[in-house]
Design an enzyme around this catalytic site. Structure first.
Site, PDB file in Angstrom:
ATOM      1  N   THR A 101      10.983   2.941 -24.757  1.00 16.82           N
ATOM      2  CA  THR A 101      10.681   2.455 -25.994  1.00 16.82           C
ATOM      3  C   THR A 101       9.547   2.801 -26.655  1.00 16.82           C
ATOM      4  O   THR A 101       9.404   2.886 -27.720  1.00 16.82           O
ATOM      5  CB  THR A 101      11.186   0.812 -25.941  1.00 16.82           C
ATOM      6  OG1 THR A 101      12.426   0.643 -25.330  1.00 16.82           O
ATOM      7  CG2 THR A 101      11.089   0.256 -27.290  1.00 16.82           C
TER       8      THR A 101
ATOM      9  N   ASN B 228      13.993  -3.624 -27.649  1.00 18.10           N
ATOM     10  CA  ASN B 228      15.034  -2.915 -26.948  1.00 18.10           C
ATOM     11  C   ASN B 228      15.677  -3.992 -25.887  1.00 18.10           C
ATOM     12  O   ASN B 228      15.382  -4.820 -24.997  1.00 18.10           O
ATOM     13  CB  ASN B 228      14.492  -1.869 -25.776  1.00 18.10           C
ATOM     14  CG  ASN B 228      15.767  -1.382 -24.884  1.00 18.10           C
ATOM     15  OD1 ASN B 228      16.903  -1.738 -25.239  1.00 18.10           O
ATOM     16  ND2 ASN B 228      15.623  -0.236 -24.133  1.00 18.10           N
TER      17      ASN B 228
ATOM     18  N   GLY C 165      10.689  -1.130 -22.530  1.00 11.59           N
ATOM     19  CA  GLY C 165      10.095  -0.393 -21.392  1.00 11.59           C
ATOM     20  C   GLY C 165       9.201   1.141 -21.812  1.00 11.59           C
ATOM     21  O   GLY C 165       9.009   0.998 -23.156  1.00 11.59           O
TER      22      GLY C 165
ATOM     23  N   GLU D  55      11.533   9.473 -19.211  1.00 12.72           N
ATOM     24  CA  GLU D  55      12.789  10.026 -19.831  1.00 12.72           C
ATOM     25  C   GLU D  55      12.779  11.802 -19.651  1.00 12.72           C
ATOM     26  O   GLU D  55      11.712  12.239 -19.456  1.00 12.72           O
ATOM     27  CB  GLU D  55      13.066   9.538 -21.284  1.00 12.72           C
ATOM     28  CG  GLU D  55      12.935   8.126 -21.289  1.00 12.72           C
ATOM     29  CD  GLU D  55      13.711   7.299 -20.734  1.00 12.72           C
ATOM     30  OE1 GLU D  55      14.909   7.751 -20.699  1.00 12.72           O
ATOM     31  OE2 GLU D  55      13.451   5.927 -20.453  1.00 12.72           O
TER      32      GLU D  55
ATOM     33  N   ASN E 171       7.578   5.155 -26.024  1.00 16.40           N
ATOM     34  CA  ASN E 171       7.526   6.505 -26.336  1.00 16.40           C
ATOM     35  C   ASN E 171       8.207   6.765 -27.719  1.00 16.40           C
ATOM     36  O   ASN E 171       7.622   7.542 -28.672  1.00 16.40           O
ATOM     37  CB  ASN E 171       8.139   7.370 -25.240  1.00 16.40           C
ATOM     38  CG  ASN E 171       8.271   8.696 -25.434  1.00 16.40           C
ATOM     39  OD1 ASN E 171       9.069   9.308 -26.013  1.00 16.40           O
ATOM     40  ND2 ASN E 171       7.219   9.483 -25.014  1.00 16.40           N
TER      41      ASN E 171
END
Length: 298
Positions: free
Chosen positions: A70, A11, A67, A274, A72
């Protein structure tokens, strides 16, 4: 030595975009370890899951950089594969709870070396109503802080950004009438917070379970905080959290393989930092030893 195939998913916007400074060195290191490297830069949420789901089983190893969100996404993609390759992680986000649990270095090149040379661990993976998570699914007080905190604030202030955003919400903590079912046990109570986790660290701060957690034991840890009736009980909660006392009378703490959480008012969930959906009933299950992650050597 026979060449291996490695998919590197990163990312470019995670944290402060620091990966861009190290990208060439990381890819060169992979090549030096006899990997043919395919590089994919994510452009939006869900990209990492899509590329891993569609192509992951063509590789010997998948390494992601970003992070926890990403990671996940990569986990979501991996869980759709019949043959799951080794998965390494180079943390580049703001808090990186998973990195703490897996003893990953903060230095990105060092973490890249671990992704190649570290120990393999068949790590458990949680699932909430079909949504997979690596380390946490949570509802209630402060759980919206991580995904509502502006990225610019995260980049500048780091963990402090989460704390400051949380302080703003102290006066508006909601109480939820929740029914929790764990096998034959039923808990009905007013709660302000609940989490199901497979981690030693949550939001970079909460480390209640360090002596009581294994990431590959087939169990998740369920932790709930009762609604305080007065300022003294609220202070008791704060003191217990700060001291790591999970046996506080205002807490529920269980090891679980499966759990159902119901509330007439839809609960907003956060999954690995998230937004994870809004449900009146959440069914959470653990998938034991689902993904072979690479972690730092003990």
């Amino acid at each position: 030595m026979e060449e291996g195939k490695l998919l590197f998913v990163y990312n470019p916007n995670a944290g402060k975009g620091i990966i861009k400074k190290h990208l060439s060195d990381i890819i060169e290191m992979f090549c030096q370890n006899n990997y043919v490297v395919t590089v994919y830069a994510t452009q939006k949420e869900g990209d990492a899951a899509k590329i891993v789901k569609e192509n992951g089983d063509c590789y010997d190893r998948v390494v992601c950089c970003g992070g926890d969100g990403t990671l996940n996404d990569v986990t979501d993609g991996m869980m759709h594969l019949d043959n799951r390759p080794l998965c390494g992680y180079i943390p580049a986000g703001t808090v990186n709870d998973f990195a703490h649990s897996f003893k990953l270095p903060q230095n990105m090149l060092d973490a890249a070396h671990v992704a190649i040379d570290g120990e393999s661990c068949m790590c458990d993976v949680g699932e909430l109503n079909g949504d997979y998570f690596d380390y946490i699914a949570a509802f209630g007080a402060f759980t919206d802080v991580s995904y509502e905190t502006p990225q610019v604030s995260k980049n500048i202030l780091g963990k402090l950004a989460y704390f400051l955003e949380g302080v703003k919400k102290l006066g508006s903590i909601r109480k939820y009438d929740v029914t929790v079912t764990i096998e034959d046990e039923v808990i009905s109570d007013k709660l302000i917070y609940g989490m199901i986790t497979n981690s030693f660290s949550v939001a970079g701060f909460l480390s209640l379970f360090d002596d009581d957690v294994a990431l590959d034991d087939g169990y998740l840890e369920a932790f709930f905080i009762k609604a305080p009736k007065n300022i003294m009980e609220f202070q008791l909660i704060i003191n217990a959290l700060l001291s790591g006392n999970v046996n506080c009378e205002l807490f529920y703490y269980r090891h679980i393989k499966r759990i159902e959480i119901e509330c007439e008012t839809p609960l907003k969930w956060t999954v690995d930092g998230e937004f994870g959906g809004e449900y009146t009933k959440a069914v959470i299950v653990n998938h034991k030893g689902a993904i072979p992650f690479v972690r730092g050597k003990s």
